[in-house]
Write a protein that holds these residues in place. Structure first.
Motif, PDB file in Angstrom:
ATOM      1  N   ARG A 277       0.857  -1.185   0.000  1.00  0.00           N
ATOM      2  CA  ARG A 277       0.000   0.000   0.000  1.00  0.00           C
ATOM      3  C   ARG A 277       0.892   1.233   0.000  1.00  0.00           C
ATOM      4  O   ARG A 277       1.784   1.361   0.829  1.00  0.00           O
ATOM      5  CB  ARG A 277      -0.903   0.004   1.229  1.00  0.00           C
ATOM      6  CG  ARG A 277      -1.777   1.249   1.354  1.00  0.00           C
ATOM      7  CD  ARG A 277      -2.594   1.246   2.632  1.00  0.00           C
ATOM      8  NE  ARG A 277      -3.594   0.186   2.635  1.00  0.00           N
ATOM      9  CZ  ARG A 277      -4.438  -0.023   3.638  1.00  0.00           C
ATOM     10  NH1 ARG A 277      -4.385   0.740   4.720  1.00  0.00           N
ATOM     11  NH2 ARG A 277      -5.326  -1.005   3.568  1.00  0.00           N
ATOM     12  N   ALA A 278       0.663   2.140  -0.929  1.00  0.00           N
ATOM     13  CA  ALA A 278       1.421   3.392  -1.055  1.00  0.00           C
ATOM     14  C   ALA A 278       2.890   3.107  -1.386  1.00  0.00           C
ATOM     15  O   ALA A 278       3.298   3.220  -2.540  1.00  0.00           O
ATOM     16  CB  ALA A 278       1.278   4.247   0.197  1.00  0.00           C
ATOM     17  N   ALA A 325      -1.040  -2.838  -9.039  1.00  0.00           N
ATOM     18  CA  ALA A 325      -1.687  -2.062  -7.981  1.00  0.00           C
ATOM     19  C   ALA A 325      -2.715  -1.106  -8.566  1.00  0.00           C
ATOM     20  O   ALA A 325      -2.613  -0.675  -9.712  1.00  0.00           O
ATOM     21  CB  ALA A 325      -0.634  -1.285  -7.193  1.00  0.00           C
ATOM     22  N   SER A 326      -3.708  -0.782  -7.762  1.00  0.00           N
ATOM     23  CA  SER A 326      -4.750   0.147  -8.209  1.00  0.00           C
ATOM     24  C   SER A 326      -5.274   0.919  -7.008  1.00  0.00           C
ATOM     25  O   SER A 326      -5.007   0.583  -5.850  1.00  0.00           O
ATOM     26  CB  SER A 326      -5.887  -0.610  -8.887  1.00  0.00           C
ATOM     27  OG  SER A 326      -6.480  -1.538  -7.972  1.00  0.00           O
ATOM     28  N   GLY A 327      -6.047   1.985  -7.287  1.00  0.00           N
ATOM     29  CA  GLY A 327      -6.626   2.779  -6.206  1.00  0.00           C
ATOM     30  C   GLY A 327      -6.689   4.241  -6.577  1.00  0.00           C
ATOM     31  O   GLY A 327      -5.806   4.754  -7.281  1.00  0.00           O
ATOM     32  N   SER A 328      -7.723   4.938  -6.107  1.00  0.00           N
ATOM     33  CA  SER A 328      -7.893   6.356  -6.431  1.00  0.00           C
ATOM     34  C   SER A 328      -7.161   7.262  -5.445  1.00  0.00           C
ATOM     35  O   SER A 328      -6.571   8.275  -5.829  1.00  0.00           O
ATOM     36  CB  SER A 328      -9.387   6.714  -6.441  1.00  0.00           C
ATOM     37  OG  SER A 328      -9.991   6.354  -5.201  1.00  0.00           O
ATOM     38  N   LYS A 336      -5.422 -10.980  -3.907  1.00  0.00           N
ATOM     39  CA  LYS A 336      -5.643 -11.801  -5.096  1.00  0.00           C
ATOM     40  C   LYS A 336      -4.532 -11.584  -6.119  1.00  0.00           C
ATOM     41  O   LYS A 336      -3.961 -12.551  -6.660  1.00  0.00           O
ATOM     42  CB  LYS A 336      -7.004 -11.478  -5.704  1.00  0.00           C
ATOM     43  CG  LYS A 336      -7.325 -12.268  -6.971  1.00  0.00           C
ATOM     44  CD  LYS A 336      -8.683 -11.861  -7.527  1.00  0.00           C
ATOM     45  CE  LYS A 336      -8.994 -12.601  -8.825  1.00  0.00           C
ATOM     46  NZ  LYS A 336     -10.300 -12.195  -9.392  1.00  0.00           N
ATOM     47  N   ASP A 337      -4.225 -10.303  -6.394  1.00  0.00           N
ATOM     48  CA  ASP A 337      -3.190  -9.999  -7.388  1.00  0.00           C
ATOM     49  C   ASP A 337      -1.799 -10.349  -6.871  1.00  0.00           C
ATOM     50  O   ASP A 337      -0.926 -10.745  -7.645  1.00  0.00           O
ATOM     51  CB  ASP A 337      -3.249  -8.517  -7.780  1.00  0.00           C
ATOM     52  CG  ASP A 337      -4.444  -8.206  -8.667  1.00  0.00           C
ATOM     53  OD1 ASP A 337      -4.868  -9.105  -9.415  1.00  0.00           O
ATOM     54  OD2 ASP A 337      -4.963  -7.074  -8.605  1.00  0.00           O
TER      55      ASP A 337
END
Length: 396
Positions: A277-278, A325-328, A336-337
């Protein structure tokens, strides 16, 4: 107490002060005679400022070679960036210069400013800034010229040792990068314990096939009985502050109740802890039992994989994680990924050999980093003694 033969005086009496000016961006595109130095250019050198863009502008004042230059506003003041102009230059409007008058040499002035630290001279009440009114009345100790020169010569030897070691470190870092490129792609094969070169085909594995995977968690912060226990609890900040690939301790710790009543999971020594994350891809290997917060995906390798090898492989192939990775608000890699990300790996004996080879390079890097820190600490202590006259030098 003022050392015998020294003078306690105002800095403004011994320097000519000049600030930079910002030319138009159009004129800056012209190639010319003088380097134009901005604050960010100071990151690319240690003592003597030489590298930057060049142009010619008759309206700007040329800062002469030998001037001591530094930022005059902003956070860079707090980082104590001070350089010596190695040639005639122009300065940006966010910078200023001090050119020594008779009775003061450039190198001695440079070391005085390094020791004093810019923020001690500056106004730091709002945005840090330095101008003539801060420089002119500033009191400093000034020895006779022969002693100034001798002090500068002594401190310069430490600068040279630091610079030499930093170059060795940079070369070692480049060599490690090249070695990772060769070893972790199978382009270079090492020898086994019998002196025979590894030759088997590498196989593709999903992360989920490499061992047991899990996410971390955070106990309820409102429950004091969950916190300040004996169990290490890792955050991304802990990982980015590490100087080696191993984590022994964490800033915060939780209790057994904190583990029981949260999604945090107690992981064994030898687990691979990956930020997802980040700060995606920052990672560490646990040297003791540990838990992590939810910003991690964790892997307990099975009998087919060596954790040190996986650490180097994932570090080298970190973009495989980043691109999934993804996210707004901030990027995050899902479990899962993470699980289905695939890597080519050799059999375990070759993993061991690769891990040992790259760990040896890390030990060299650690040695050089520690040497640089030690040299800088010794130089700082020596500056304190020499620039205050507590330790006097012998003049030939």
């Amino acid at each position: 107490m003022i050392p015998e033969g020294w003078e306690r005086t105002k800095l403004g009496s011994f320097v000519n002060i000049a600030s930079g000016i910002a030319p138009s961006s159009l004129r800056l595109k012209q190639v010319g005679k003088y380097p134009y130095v901005k604050v960010e250019d100071m990151n690319n050198c240690s003592k003597y400022q030489i590298d930057s863009r060049t142009f010619t502008d008759d309206e700007l004042k040329v800062i002469r070679k030998g001037a001591v230059i530094f930022p005059k506003r902003g956070a860079a003041i707090m980082n104590n960036k001070v350089r010596i102009a190695a040639k005639d230059i122009y300065l940006d409007s966010n910078m200023m210069s001090l050119y020594p008058k008779d009775g003061l040499i450039t190198e001695y002035l440079y070391y005085c400013l390094i020791r004093e630290e810019l923020h001690r001279i500056a106004d730091t009440s709002t945005i840090p800034q330095i101008n003539n009114k801060h420089i002119t009345p500033y009191i400093f100790l000034l020895p006779p010229l022969p002693e100034q020169k001798k002090i500068a010569e002594i401190l310069s030897t430490w600068d040279k040792a630091i610079t030499t070691t930093e170059k060795l470190l940079k070369n070692s870092q480049q060599q490690k990068k090249a070695l990772m490129q060769q070893l972790l792609t199978g382009k270079k094969r090492l020898l086994d314990d019998n002196g025979v070169r590894f030759s088997g085909e590498w196989r593709k594995y999903k992360v989920s096939n490499m061992g047991e995977t899990s996410s971390g968690g955070t106990p309820a912060t409102s429950k004091i009985e969950f916190w300040d226990g004996e169990i290490s609890w890792l955050t991304p900040t802990d990982v980015t502050a590490l100087e080696t690939k191993y984590v022994y301790e964490t800033k915060r710790k939780i209790t057994e109740l904190g583990v029981k009543f949260s999604s945090a999971k107690l992981l064994p020594k030898g687990s691979l802890l990956i930020c997802t994350r980040a700060t995606i891809g920052a990672m560490a290997i646990s040297k003791n039992e540990i838990t992590t917060n939810q910003g991690f995906k964790n892997l307990i390798p099975n009998e087919m994989f060596i954790v040190e090898f996986l650490y180097y492989l994932f570090t080298f192939k970190v973009n495989e994680f980043k691109r999934k990775a993804s996210g707004s608000t901030f990027l995050e890699l899902s479990m899962k990924d993470f699980d289905k990300t695939e890597f080519f790996c050799p059999e375990i004996r070759e993993q061991v050999a690769i891990g040992k080879a790259l760990s040896a390079t890390d030990k060299e890097l650690e040695f050089l980093n520690n040497k640089i820190k030690h040299l800088k600490q010794e130089k700082k202590a020596l500056m304190q003694q020499l620039l205050t006259g507590k330790r006097r030098v012998k003049i030939d």
